[in-house]
Motif scaffolding. Sequence first.
Motif, PDB file in Angstrom:
ATOM      1  N   PHE A  21      74.829 104.343  62.990  1.00 29.50           N
ATOM      2  CA  PHE A  21      73.813 105.243  63.539  1.00 29.50           C
ATOM      3  C   PHE A  21      72.620 104.379  63.946  1.00 29.50           C
ATOM      4  O   PHE A  21      72.046 103.673  63.111  1.00 29.50           O
ATOM      5  CB  PHE A  21      73.397 106.271  62.486  1.00 29.50           C
ATOM      6  CG  PHE A  21      72.495 107.346  63.011  1.00 29.50           C
ATOM      7  CD1 PHE A  21      73.001 108.417  63.726  1.00 29.50           C
ATOM      8  CD2 PHE A  21      71.126 107.291  62.792  1.00 29.50           C
ATOM      9  CE1 PHE A  21      72.166 109.415  64.203  1.00 29.50           C
ATOM     10  CE2 PHE A  21      70.281 108.275  63.268  1.00 29.50           C
ATOM     11  CZ  PHE A  21      70.813 109.350  63.986  1.00 29.50           C
ATOM     12  N   THR A  22      72.252 104.399  65.224  1.00 27.66           N
ATOM     13  CA  THR A  22      71.157 103.562  65.705  1.00 27.66           C
ATOM     14  C   THR A  22      70.045 104.429  66.291  1.00 27.66           C
ATOM     15  O   THR A  22      70.304 105.439  66.943  1.00 27.66           O
ATOM     16  CB  THR A  22      71.634 102.574  66.785  1.00 27.66           C
ATOM     17  OG1 THR A  22      72.186 103.302  67.888  1.00 27.66           O
ATOM     18  CG2 THR A  22      72.693 101.636  66.230  1.00 27.66           C
ATOM     19  N   ILE A  23      68.814 104.013  66.055  1.00 28.03           N
ATOM     20  CA  ILE A  23      67.632 104.678  66.599  1.00 28.03           C
ATOM     21  C   ILE A  23      66.868 103.639  67.402  1.00 28.03           C
ATOM     22  O   ILE A  23      66.483 102.591  66.870  1.00 28.03           O
ATOM     23  CB  ILE A  23      66.742 105.252  65.488  1.00 28.03           C
ATOM     24  CG1 ILE A  23      67.536 106.208  64.602  1.00 28.03           C
ATOM     25  CG2 ILE A  23      65.523 105.957  66.082  1.00 28.03           C
ATOM     26  CD1 ILE A  23      66.767 106.660  63.378  1.00 28.03           C
ATOM     27  N   MET A  24      66.655 103.910  68.673  1.00 29.72           N
ATOM     28  CA  MET A  24      65.984 102.970  69.565  1.00 29.72           C
ATOM     29  C   MET A  24      64.725 103.621  70.119  1.00 29.72           C
ATOM     30  O   MET A  24      64.752 104.759  70.576  1.00 29.72           O
ATOM     31  CB  MET A  24      66.902 102.556  70.712  1.00 29.72           C
ATOM     32  CG  MET A  24      68.244 101.995  70.250  1.00 29.72           C
ATOM     33  SD  MET A  24      69.356 101.607  71.611  1.00 29.72           S
ATOM     34  CE  MET A  24      70.864 101.217  70.708  1.00 29.72           C
ATOM     35  N   GLY A  25      63.628 102.897  70.069  1.00 27.85           N
ATOM     36  CA  GLY A  25      62.368 103.423  70.577  1.00 27.85           C
ATOM     37  C   GLY A  25      61.550 102.340  71.234  1.00 27.85           C
ATOM     38  O   GLY A  25      61.761 101.144  71.015  1.00 27.85           O
TER      39      GLY A  25
ATOM     40  N   VAL B 280      61.927  96.792  72.498  1.00 23.15           N
ATOM     41  CA  VAL B 280      62.612  97.955  71.938  1.00 23.15           C
ATOM     42  C   VAL B 280      62.743  97.768  70.436  1.00 23.15           C
ATOM     43  O   VAL B 280      63.207  96.721  69.964  1.00 23.15           O
ATOM     44  CB  VAL B 280      64.009  98.144  72.570  1.00 23.15           C
ATOM     45  CG1 VAL B 280      64.703  99.367  71.962  1.00 23.15           C
ATOM     46  CG2 VAL B 280      63.900  98.293  74.076  1.00 23.15           C
ATOM     47  N   MET B 281      62.324  98.772  69.681  1.00 17.61           N
ATOM     48  CA  MET B 281      62.504  98.758  68.228  1.00 17.61           C
ATOM     49  C   MET B 281      63.809  99.475  67.901  1.00 17.61           C
ATOM     50  O   MET B 281      64.073 100.561  68.419  1.00 17.61           O
ATOM     51  CB  MET B 281      61.348  99.473  67.535  1.00 17.61           C
ATOM     52  CG  MET B 281      61.466  99.479  66.015  1.00 17.61           C
ATOM     53  SD  MET B 281      60.111 100.364  65.224  1.00 17.61           S
ATOM     54  CE  MET B 281      60.507 102.059  65.695  1.00 17.61           C
TER      55      MET B 281
ATOM     56  N   VAL C 233      68.933  99.654  55.646  1.00 18.94           N
ATOM     57  CA  VAL C 233      68.668  99.925  57.061  1.00 18.94           C
ATOM     58  C   VAL C 233      68.130  98.639  57.693  1.00 18.94           C
ATOM     59  O   VAL C 233      67.175  98.041  57.187  1.00 18.94           O
ATOM     60  CB  VAL C 233      67.651 101.068  57.229  1.00 18.94           C
ATOM     61  CG1 VAL C 233      67.390 101.344  58.707  1.00 18.94           C
ATOM     62  CG2 VAL C 233      68.145 102.323  56.520  1.00 18.94           C
ATOM     63  N   VAL C 234      68.740  98.226  58.795  1.00 23.91           N
ATOM     64  CA  VAL C 234      68.327  97.014  59.502  1.00 23.91           C
ATOM     65  C   VAL C 234      67.322  97.389  60.587  1.00 23.91           C
ATOM     66  O   VAL C 234      67.612  98.224  61.456  1.00 23.91           O
ATOM     67  CB  VAL C 234      69.532  96.285  60.124  1.00 23.91           C
ATOM     68  CG1 VAL C 234      69.065  95.043  60.882  1.00 23.91           C
ATOM     69  CG2 VAL C 234      70.539  95.908  59.041  1.00 23.91           C
ATOM     70  N   LEU C 235      66.144  96.783  60.536  1.00 26.85           N
ATOM     71  CA  LEU C 235      65.099  96.987  61.540  1.00 26.85           C
ATOM     72  C   LEU C 235      64.914  95.696  62.319  1.00 26.85           C
ATOM     73  O   LEU C 235      64.729  94.629  61.744  1.00 26.85           O
ATOM     74  CB  LEU C 235      63.778  97.380  60.873  1.00 26.85           C
ATOM     75  CG  LEU C 235      62.519  97.345  61.759  1.00 26.85           C
ATOM     76  CD1 LEU C 235      62.608  98.393  62.860  1.00 26.85           C
ATOM     77  CD2 LEU C 235      61.267  97.550  60.914  1.00 26.85           C
ATOM     78  N   THR C 236      64.951  95.780  63.648  1.00 26.85           N
ATOM     79  CA  THR C 236      64.750  94.600  64.483  1.00 26.85           C
ATOM     80  C   THR C 236      64.031  94.981  65.764  1.00 26.85           C
ATOM     81  O   THR C 236      64.033  96.144  66.171  1.00 26.85           O
ATOM     82  CB  THR C 236      66.092  93.915  64.816  1.00 26.85           C
ATOM     83  OG1 THR C 236      65.841  92.702  65.540  1.00 26.85           O
ATOM     84  CG2 THR C 236      66.968  94.825  65.675  1.00 26.85           C
ATOM     85  N   MET C 237      63.388  93.988  66.381  1.00 28.32           N
ATOM     86  CA  MET C 237      62.746  94.147  67.682  1.00 28.32           C
ATOM     87  C   MET C 237      63.456  93.243  68.668  1.00 28.32           C
ATOM     88  O   MET C 237      63.640  92.051  68.402  1.00 28.32           O
ATOM     89  CB  MET C 237      61.260  93.762  67.610  1.00 28.32           C
ATOM     90  CG  MET C 237      60.416  94.653  66.722  1.00 28.32           C
ATOM     91  SD  MET C 237      60.258  96.348  67.313  1.00 28.32           S
ATOM     92  CE  MET C 237      59.623  96.079  68.956  1.00 28.32           C
ATOM     93  N   ILE C 238      63.863  93.791  69.813  1.00 24.70           N
ATOM     94  CA  ILE C 238      64.539  93.010  70.833  1.00 24.70           C
ATOM     95  C   ILE C 238      63.915  93.318  72.181  1.00 24.70           C
ATOM     96  O   ILE C 238      63.152  94.280  72.332  1.00 24.70           O
ATOM     97  CB  ILE C 238      66.057  93.319  70.882  1.00 24.70           C
ATOM     98  CG1 ILE C 238      66.289  94.804  71.195  1.00 24.70           C
ATOM     99  CG2 ILE C 238      66.732  92.925  69.578  1.00 24.70           C
ATOM    100  CD1 ILE C 238      67.747  95.155  71.367  1.00 24.70           C
ATOM    101  N   ASN C 239      64.245  92.496  73.191  1.00 26.38           N
ATOM    102  CA  ASN C 239      63.788  92.824  74.538  1.00 26.38           C
ATOM    103  C   ASN C 239      64.825  93.701  75.231  1.00 26.38           C
ATOM    104  O   ASN C 239      65.945  93.868  74.760  1.00 26.38           O
ATOM    105  CB  ASN C 239      63.503  91.549  75.357  1.00 26.38           C
ATOM    106  CG  ASN C 239      64.723  90.639  75.454  1.00 26.38           C
ATOM    107  OD1 ASN C 239      65.809  91.083  75.782  1.00 26.38           O
ATOM    108  ND2 ASN C 239      64.528  89.358  75.169  1.00 26.38           N
TER     109      ASN C 239
END
Length: 293
Positions: A273-277, A208-209, A248-254
């Motif tokens: 405010f979070t955006i998940m894709g 998930v980004m 803006v913090v960008l991270t990739m998680i499982n």
Amino acid sequence: MPLLQTLHQRFRRFSFSAPWNLFLITAGSFLVAFAVKSLAAPFGLLTGGMSGLGLLCFYLFPNLSAGVWYFLLNVPVFVLGWVSVSRRFILYSLYGMTAVTVFIEAIDYVAPIRDIWLAVIACGACMGLGIGMAMRSLGSTGGVDILAVMCKERFNISIGTFDFWFNIAVFAAGFSFLDLHIMLYSLAMTLIISMVTDYCLRIFANRVMVLIISEKPREVLDVVLGQLDRGATVLSGRGGYTGQGKEVVLTMINGIQLKRLEELVYSIDPRAFTIMGSGFHVLGEGFSPRKVY
């Protein structure tokens, strides 16, 4: 926390090691062989790929077993692959092909199923799971996968596209020689195989980004790096209405960490405010390594 991180890093290294890859290929090969020998062959069903071509040859020329046909059809493929793709991929795939052949020859169990639809579902699920496990390794079970990789490397044809047209050719031959009803059942089974394979790949590699816009970006960054043990990138942004600069913090998680990240972020900044894709195909440290064929 250092102990947990150390254990996590050790498990990550083990998951990319030769014993783990051999385990995945062995388990996947057994499931593929079981599906072919115990579920598909007793009903005359035709699977896709090289195993399907081997079954077709077995139905037409039963003097040789399905396992021997599978092995013979793979020999020229491996000869071509030896000069076209990496030795590591070929050696892992050679092991997978040998394992499938041995298991097909060794298994003499016939599943006590009388309803052909139950056989279609069971075979599709079993083979899809086996293929999915093998594809999580650095090799394959041989056959079509090697040809698909060769076409991808030389002609930029996607593996899925090659598999599709190869199966079209196998099923076209099947319609010419086998019963129409059996072929229609086989088409339904192939669809189940594709769905289960795709599901297996996604359930073990759900990424998930996340983009986080907060008034406290540094605190958010600290919990991502420290408590979740994930990397992050700080992007420079600007409010569309206010024109004010933002980080803006960008991270990739499982997928397992998704709820934990949400709790941590909103405990720091309830107005974040979070955006998940979806980020299914992720290459890099901490996630999937790039496969070199």
